[in-house]
Design a protein around this motif. Structure first.
Motif, PDB file in Angstrom:
ATOM      1  N   LEU A  25       0.856  -1.185   0.058  1.00  0.00           N
ATOM      2  CA  LEU A  25      -0.122   0.151  -0.032  1.00  0.00           C
ATOM      3  C   LEU A  25       0.826   0.995  -0.075  1.00  0.00           C
ATOM      4  N   ARG A  26       0.712   2.078  -1.076  1.00  0.00           N
ATOM      5  CA  ARG A  26       1.576   3.164  -1.011  1.00  0.00           C
ATOM      6  C   ARG A  26       1.439   4.137   0.108  1.00  0.00           C
ATOM      7  N   CYS A  27       2.122   4.582   0.869  1.00  0.00           N
ATOM      8  CA  CYS A  27       2.041   5.576   1.979  1.00  0.00           C
ATOM      9  C   CYS A  27       1.549   6.765   1.731  1.00  0.00           C
ATOM     10  N   ALA A  28       0.505   7.122   2.482  1.00  0.00           N
ATOM     11  CA  ALA A  28       0.181   8.631   2.624  1.00  0.00           C
ATOM     12  C   ALA A  28       1.188   9.170   3.641  1.00  0.00           C
ATOM     13  N   SER A  87      10.928  -5.418   4.901  1.00  0.00           N
ATOM     14  CA  SER A  87      11.563  -4.928   6.226  1.00  0.00           C
ATOM     15  C   SER A  87      10.806  -4.440   7.201  1.00  0.00           C
ATOM     16  N   LYS A  88      11.360  -4.604   8.420  1.00  0.00           N
ATOM     17  CA  LYS A  88      10.681  -3.866   9.765  1.00  0.00           C
ATOM     18  C   LYS A  88      11.138  -2.452   9.742  1.00  0.00           C
ATOM     19  N   ARG A  89      12.258  -2.177   9.128  1.00  0.00           N
ATOM     20  CA  ARG A  89      12.779  -0.797   8.856  1.00  0.00           C
ATOM     21  C   ARG A  89      11.974  -0.160   7.789  1.00  0.00           C
ATOM     22  N   VAL A  90      12.137   1.132   7.619  1.00  0.00           N
ATOM     23  CA  VAL A  90      11.285   1.967   6.872  1.00  0.00           C
ATOM     24  C   VAL A  90      12.464   1.980   5.414  1.00  0.00           C
ATOM     25  N   ILE A  91      11.732   1.178   4.417  1.00  0.00           N
ATOM     26  CA  ILE A  91      12.762   1.071   2.982  1.00  0.00           C
ATOM     27  C   ILE A  91      11.813   1.540   1.818  1.00  0.00           C
ATOM     28  N   PRO A  92      12.626   2.131   0.959  1.00  0.00           N
ATOM     29  CA  PRO A  92      13.852   2.641   0.765  1.00  0.00           C
ATOM     30  C   PRO A  92      14.017   3.776   1.646  1.00  0.00           C
ATOM     31  N   PHE A 123       2.469  11.772  -0.980  1.00  0.00           N
ATOM     32  CA  PHE A 123       2.281  10.365  -1.132  1.00  0.00           C
ATOM     33  C   PHE A 123       3.883   9.665  -1.371  1.00  0.00           C
ATOM     34  N   PRO A 124       4.753   9.723  -0.202  1.00  0.00           N
ATOM     35  CA  PRO A 124       6.107   9.400  -0.201  1.00  0.00           C
ATOM     36  C   PRO A 124       5.955   7.834  -0.876  1.00  0.00           C
ATOM     37  N   PRO A 125       7.195   7.660  -1.852  1.00  0.00           N
ATOM     38  CA  PRO A 125       7.306   6.516  -2.456  1.00  0.00           C
ATOM     39  C   PRO A 125       7.971   5.465  -1.500  1.00  0.00           C
ATOM     40  N   VAL A 126       7.105   5.174  -0.579  1.00  0.00           N
ATOM     41  CA  VAL A 126       7.388   3.846   0.372  1.00  0.00           C
ATOM     42  C   VAL A 126       5.894   3.040   0.639  1.00  0.00           C
ATOM     43  N   HIS A 127       5.985   1.713   0.432  1.00  0.00           N
ATOM     44  CA  HIS A 127       4.946   0.914   0.633  1.00  0.00           C
ATOM     45  C   HIS A 127       4.924   0.306   1.774  1.00  0.00           C
ATOM     46  N   LEU A 128       3.856   0.196   2.493  1.00  0.00           N
ATOM     47  CA  LEU A 128       3.517  -0.532   3.677  1.00  0.00           C
ATOM     48  C   LEU A 128       2.939  -1.790   3.009  1.00  0.00           C
ATOM     49  N   HIS A 129       3.596  -2.868   3.791  1.00  0.00           N
ATOM     50  CA  HIS A 129       2.968  -4.086   3.563  1.00  0.00           C
ATOM     51  C   HIS A 129       1.941  -4.498   4.471  1.00  0.00           C
ATOM     52  N   LEU A 130       0.807  -4.966   4.021  1.00  0.00           N
ATOM     53  CA  LEU A 130      -0.498  -5.191   4.962  1.00  0.00           C
ATOM     54  C   LEU A 130      -0.074  -6.756   5.112  1.00  0.00           C
ATOM     55  N   GLY A 131      -0.668  -7.282   6.266  1.00  0.00           N
ATOM     56  CA  GLY A 131      -0.311  -8.516   6.816  1.00  0.00           C
ATOM     57  C   GLY A 131      -1.610  -9.432   6.513  1.00  0.00           C
TER      58      GLY A 131
END
Length: 267
Positions: free
Chosen positions: A135-138, A171-176, A187-195
């Protein structure tokens, strides 16, 4: 979706949040429901109740599930993670759906359309072992992840993937890493992985045959076993949704999750 079953793995012991599946969450009506019930209701928006199973090794969780009319499959105490628990549940149930969805018990804000899209993507691509959402982060979601990281907490898992929508790393770190300008974007180019994961039964058997990987142990992320074993994982990207799909990882996540439940009118 008649050929799809949902398994919600739930364990009582957690280093970050013991007894998390029983943590009460207050919704729009002021009624508190345990996290495991809200996760079950999330699954109920996708499949019929008789296709949903909570997989646990703890009678306290099992009793809570039975109290709201859910189905339980008791699994081994030796399951190392939710995917192993899903594999164990499948063996014990003796049923063999075409696709099994693993809806993590700490992700009660997962949108129903995300699960449907994962199943559809898995049906289209025989080459991947499983599919999972990115999910693309807001900006607010990204800020939540970064703030937790700065405090030494894990606020969620992020994922990077290639143009072919194959996972490169979780990763549990914020990447990239983001330069300041990118971090300030709407909308920063970071994707949250949903469980949530969709697998075919043979993928679960392959997972068990691989054995625990070093990356999996270091990150504490079960899906890395597939990547470490050279098994492709399909990523289904989504644009930001109208609410932050926060997982309940820490006690500090309760208040923001309750606020979202209330704002969305979820009882």
């Amino acid at each position: 979706m008649n050929d799809v079953a949902v398994v919600i793995p739930a364990r009582y012991r957690s280093s970050r949040y013991p007894a998390k599946p029983l943590a009460p969450l207050v919704g729009a009506t002021g009624v508190a429901k345990p996290l495991i019930q809200r996760s079950w209701e999330c699954a109920r928006a996708v499949v019929d109740a008789d296709a949903i199973w909570v997989a646990t090794d703890d009678e306290r969780i099992a009793d809570a599930v039975r109290s709201f009319g859910g189905q339980v499959v008791m699994t081994s105490e030796d399951c190392a993670n939710g995917t192993e628990r899903c594999a164990d549940a499948l063996d014990r149930l003796g049923t063999m759906p075409e696709i099994l969805v693993n809806l993590q018990g700490d992700a009660p804000l997962t949108p129903a359309h995300v699960v449907t899209a994962l199943v559809d993507a898995l049906r289209r691509d025989d080459a991947v072992a499983m599919t999972t959402p990115a999910l693309r982060c807001a900006r607010s979601t990204y800020a939540h992840l970064v703030a937790d990281q700065a405090q030494g907490r894990v606020g969620g898992t992020t994922v990077v993937f290639g143009a072919d929508h194959r996972a490169l790393y979780f990763s549990k770190r914020v990447i990239p890493h983001l330069p300041p300008a990118a971090a300030q974007a709407e909308f920063p180019p970071v994707h949250l992985h949903l469980g949530v994961y969709a697998y075919r039964p043979e993928a679960l058997r392959r997972y068990m045959a691989l054995g625990i990987s070093q990356l999996e142990e270091l990150e504490g992320l079960e899906q890395l076993r597939f990547l470490a074993g050279g098994v492709p994982v399909g990523v289904v990207p989504f644009d930001p949704i109208a609410w932050d799909a926060i997982e309940l990882n820490n006690p500090t996540d309760v208040a923001p999750i309750e606020a979202i439940l209330k704002s969305r009118g979820i009882a």
